[in-house]
Design a protein around this motif. Structure first.
Motif, PDB file in Angstrom:
ATOM      1  N   ILE A 142       0.853  -1.196   0.000  1.00 19.27           N
ATOM      2  CA  ILE A 142       0.000   0.000   0.000  1.00 19.27           C
ATOM      3  C   ILE A 142       0.890   1.247   0.000  1.00 19.27           C
ATOM      4  O   ILE A 142       2.073   1.175   0.390  1.00 19.27           O
ATOM      5  N   GLY A 144       3.455   3.789  -0.925  1.00 22.58           N
ATOM      6  CA  GLY A 144       4.652   3.693  -1.755  1.00 22.58           C
ATOM      7  C   GLY A 144       4.983   2.278  -2.170  1.00 22.58           C
ATOM      8  O   GLY A 144       5.732   2.066  -3.123  1.00 22.58           O
ATOM      9  N   SER A 145       4.447   1.291  -1.486  1.00 20.64           N
ATOM     10  CA  SER A 145       4.714  -0.106  -1.839  1.00 20.64           C
ATOM     11  C   SER A 145       3.696  -0.636  -2.839  1.00 20.64           C
ATOM     12  O   SER A 145       3.658  -1.834  -3.116  1.00 20.64           O
ATOM     13  N   SER A 194       6.393  -4.391   1.609  1.00 18.42           N
ATOM     14  CA  SER A 194       6.186  -3.491   2.746  1.00 18.42           C
ATOM     15  C   SER A 194       7.533  -3.115   3.340  1.00 18.42           C
ATOM     16  O   SER A 194       8.265  -3.998   3.801  1.00 18.42           O
ATOM     17  N   LYS A 195       7.820  -1.834   3.313  1.00 23.26           N
ATOM     18  CA  LYS A 195       9.098  -1.393   3.864  1.00 23.26           C
ATOM     19  C   LYS A 195       9.227  -1.854   5.316  1.00 23.26           C
ATOM     20  O   LYS A 195      10.235  -2.414   5.706  1.00 23.26           O
ATOM     21  N   THR A 196       8.173  -1.639   6.094  1.00 24.35           N
ATOM     22  CA  THR A 196       8.251  -1.930   7.528  1.00 24.35           C
ATOM     23  C   THR A 196       7.824  -3.355   7.875  1.00 24.35           C
ATOM     24  O   THR A 196       8.159  -3.874   8.920  1.00 24.35           O
ATOM     25  N   THR A 199       2.675  -2.943   8.268  1.00 25.65           N
ATOM     26  CA  THR A 199       1.483  -2.204   7.833  1.00 25.65           C
ATOM     27  C   THR A 199       0.264  -3.125   7.838  1.00 25.65           C
ATOM     28  O   THR A 199       0.271  -4.178   7.195  1.00 25.65           O
ATOM     29  N   GLN A 335       0.707  11.100  -3.634  1.00 23.14           N
ATOM     30  CA  GLN A 335       1.453  10.642  -2.461  1.00 23.14           C
ATOM     31  C   GLN A 335       2.823  11.314  -2.421  1.00 23.14           C
ATOM     32  O   GLN A 335       3.251  11.822  -1.381  1.00 23.14           O
ATOM     33  N   GLU A 339       2.453  13.704   0.687  1.00 25.10           N
ATOM     34  CA  GLU A 339       3.047  13.088   1.875  1.00 25.10           C
ATOM     35  C   GLU A 339       4.409  13.726   2.160  1.00 25.10           C
ATOM     36  O   GLU A 339       4.855  13.761   3.300  1.00 25.10           O
ATOM     37  N   VAL A 495       0.513  10.635   9.162  1.00 27.08           N
ATOM     38  CA  VAL A 495      -0.314   9.449   8.915  1.00 27.08           C
ATOM     39  C   VAL A 495      -0.465   8.605  10.184  1.00 27.08           C
ATOM     40  O   VAL A 495      -1.210   7.628  10.190  1.00 27.08           O
ATOM     41  N   LYS A 499      -3.731   5.876  12.223  1.00 28.72           N
ATOM     42  CA  LYS A 499      -3.381   4.454  12.392  1.00 28.72           C
ATOM     43  C   LYS A 499      -3.595   4.033  13.844  1.00 28.72           C
ATOM     44  O   LYS A 499      -4.173   2.987  14.125  1.00 28.72           O
TER      45      LYS A 499
END
Ligand code: F6P
Length: 533
Positions: A142, A144-145, A194-196, A199, A335, A339, A495, A499
């Protein structure tokens, strides 16, 4: 930075008609060419003094020094103490890029080579699913991914000769359900991007896809790959280390298309075309680093943005690609720009004393013409427009349609600039036989105020190289605008609150915790939404 001078200049701006009237050479003097790409900003109300002011503001803000700091790996993302090095992912020269004294380039090249090997193996059928060669790739990610590869796969459709590629992003189960329906799990490869790797949307959709696949596939891990900076977390989904493509925290999510997050694109178009895409971006990087500010495409695009938004006070900008395959580009830029530069606190913690980045929106032409251009031409607010068009399409047999497309693109910027006065509108309606008060009334509805600013970016053809150039151009534009605003374009704290609150509301919806302490509006909505048959 003192913005008063800019606002004063903008208040005193001349009309487009006057600017073109006094300078027959305006189009040439107010456009920048780089290679085969032309950026025409003559249809903005920037005059000679305004441009000089904008250029001096950019220089005083330290754009050049900051630019070198970014390229050389300094930690310019100060609130997260990180370097900003998406440019390293497309570095095609042999220079070293040091982060904390360590050259990151060997790792970048190694990952790029692993991606190429893997994607070629998927494309050739050497990497198989349980049921045979991979026919479909599903990228789950989602923001940037997702937006980058989704936009680029569509943009480069003429180069797409690998398996079909699909994208799932929304936590709304409709997205994953509609995408997986009709796919064969035994020949599908799922890429969890997913970078992290935390998410919630992506992790939830990944588990759903895994369950879907497990109904028919014994070793789902063999048909999953992961793209992440958190390589330790990817094992939790049973993904083998050789299927994990890692990157570093110096790549921001919305700037990550150039590395592992671009894997689905690489599988679609092949490693060579992906390489051309990187080369295009690298070409723009070199131009951005080397060209003098007034001949520098990203800098001039940024200065037009600053002029329109912080100078003239226009709150939005429309991105209008006359290129159907760039349908997702406005969302991608949304984005990238919002962002990055949607912030009201400067790097040092002080409040911004000028507007933050603008609202970015848009749709491809000619579709938008039959939808929202009405407001752009005759609404009470001015919307600066950024047109884009290729000299040549990919369908030589449909060249006549490309001519229509180009004619429409040019017609729109012309119409926005020249407008149509009351006198002309009256003459047109008089010819149709109207007279008196009715003539006057009808004519007024047909007046176009004109003097509305736009820019046009013309490129030869939407090739992988050109797409790389265009995206890098906008990335650097955002950078320049961010430096001039004095903000950090590379964090996204805005953001987080939503969340956190969503995490707290999920158990309330499930009836596991009470809604006590929530505001009455949220409680009312919860009451309504919890009523299910
Ligand atoms: O919520 C915003 C954001 O952090 C974006 O910046 C990012 O591109 C997106 O979420 C996805 O994050 P991740 O790649 O870590 O799943």
């Amino acid at each position: 930075m003192n913005w008063t001078d800019l606002k004063t200049s903008a208040e005193q701006r001349a009309t487009l008609a006057a600017l073109f009237g006094e300078n027959p050479n305006r189009a040439h003097e107010y456009s920048v060419q780089h290679g085969d790409m032309l950026f025409d900003y003559s249809k903005t109300q920037i005059g000679a003094d305004d441009r000089a002011l904008l250029l001096s503001m950019a220089a005083n803000a330290g754009v050049e020094a900051r630019r070198e700091a970014m390229f050389s790996g300094e930690k310019i993302n100060e609130t997260e103490d990180r370097a900003v090095l998406h440019t390293a992912l497309r570095e095609m020269g042999d220079r070293s890029v040091l982060v904390d004294g360590v050259d990151v380039m060997p790792g970048v090249r190694e990952t790029r080579a692993r991606m190429a090997d893997f994607s070629e193996a998927v494309r050739s059928g050497a990497v198989k699913g349980q049921g045979g060669a991979i026919t479909d790739v599903v990228n789950i990610g989602i923001g940037g991914s997702d937006l980058g590869p989704a936009m680029a796969v569509l943009a480069l459709a003429p180069y797409h000769d690998g398996p079909r590629v699909h994208f799932v992003s929304n936590v709304d189960g409709a997205d994953v359900a509609d995408t997986l329906r009709g796919l064969d799990p035994t020949t599908t490869l799922v890429i969890v991007a997913s970078k992290t790797f935390t998410t919630i949307e992506t992790m939830t959709n990944a588990r759903t896809a895994q369950e879907w696949m497990a109904e028919r596939v014994t070793d789902t891990g063999a048909q999953f790959a992961a793209l992440s900076t958190a390589e330790d977390k990817t094992a939790e989904l049973g993904i083998a280390p050789e299927r994990v493509f890692g990157f570093e925290d110096w790549v921001g999510g919305r700037y990550s298309l150039w590395g592992p997050i671009g894997l689905s694109l690489m599988i679609a178009i092949g490693a060579d075309d992906f390489d051309a895409f990187l080369r295009g971006a690298y070409d723009m990087d070199c131009h951005f680093r080397d060209a003098p500010l007034d001949q520098n495409l990203p800098v001039m695009l940024a200065l037009v943005g600053v002029w329109n938004n912080q100078g003239c006070g226009h709150a939005t900008r429309a991105v209008l690609p006359y290129d159907q395959r760039l349908t997702r580009l406005p969302a991608y830029f949304q984005q990238l720009e919002m962002e990055s530069n949607g912030k009201s606190v400067a790097m040092d913690g002080s409040a911004l004393d000028v507007n933050s980045g603008p609202v970015v929106w848009g749709e491809p032409g000619t579709n938008g013409q039959h939808a929202f251009y009405q407001l752009i031409h005759q609404g009470t607010r001015v919307v600066p427009c950024e047109f884009m068009v290729a000299r040549e399409g990919h369908e030589p047999e449909l060249a006549h349609q490309h001519e229509l497309l180009v004619a429409n693109c040019l017609a729109q910027s012309e119409a926005l600039m020249v407008g149509r006065g009351l006198e002309q509108a009256t003459a047109i309606m008089a010819k149709r036989g109207l007279t008196g008060a009715e003539l006057d009334r009808q004519a007024r509805h047909r007046v176009f105020p004109g003097d509305r600013p736009s820019t046009t970016l013309v490129y030869p053809k939407l090739t992988p190289f050109v797409l790389g150039q265009i995206i890098a151009l906008y990335e650097h534009r955002v950078f320049v605008e961010g430096v001039m605003l004095g903000i950090n374009s590379y964090d996204q704290w805005g953001v987080e609150l939503g969340k956190e609150l969503a995490n707290a509301l999920t158990p309330v919806l499930r009836g596991e915790t009470s809604d006590k302490g929530k505001d009455s509006s949220t409680r009312l909505l919860l009451d309504y939404l919890r009523q299910r048959d």
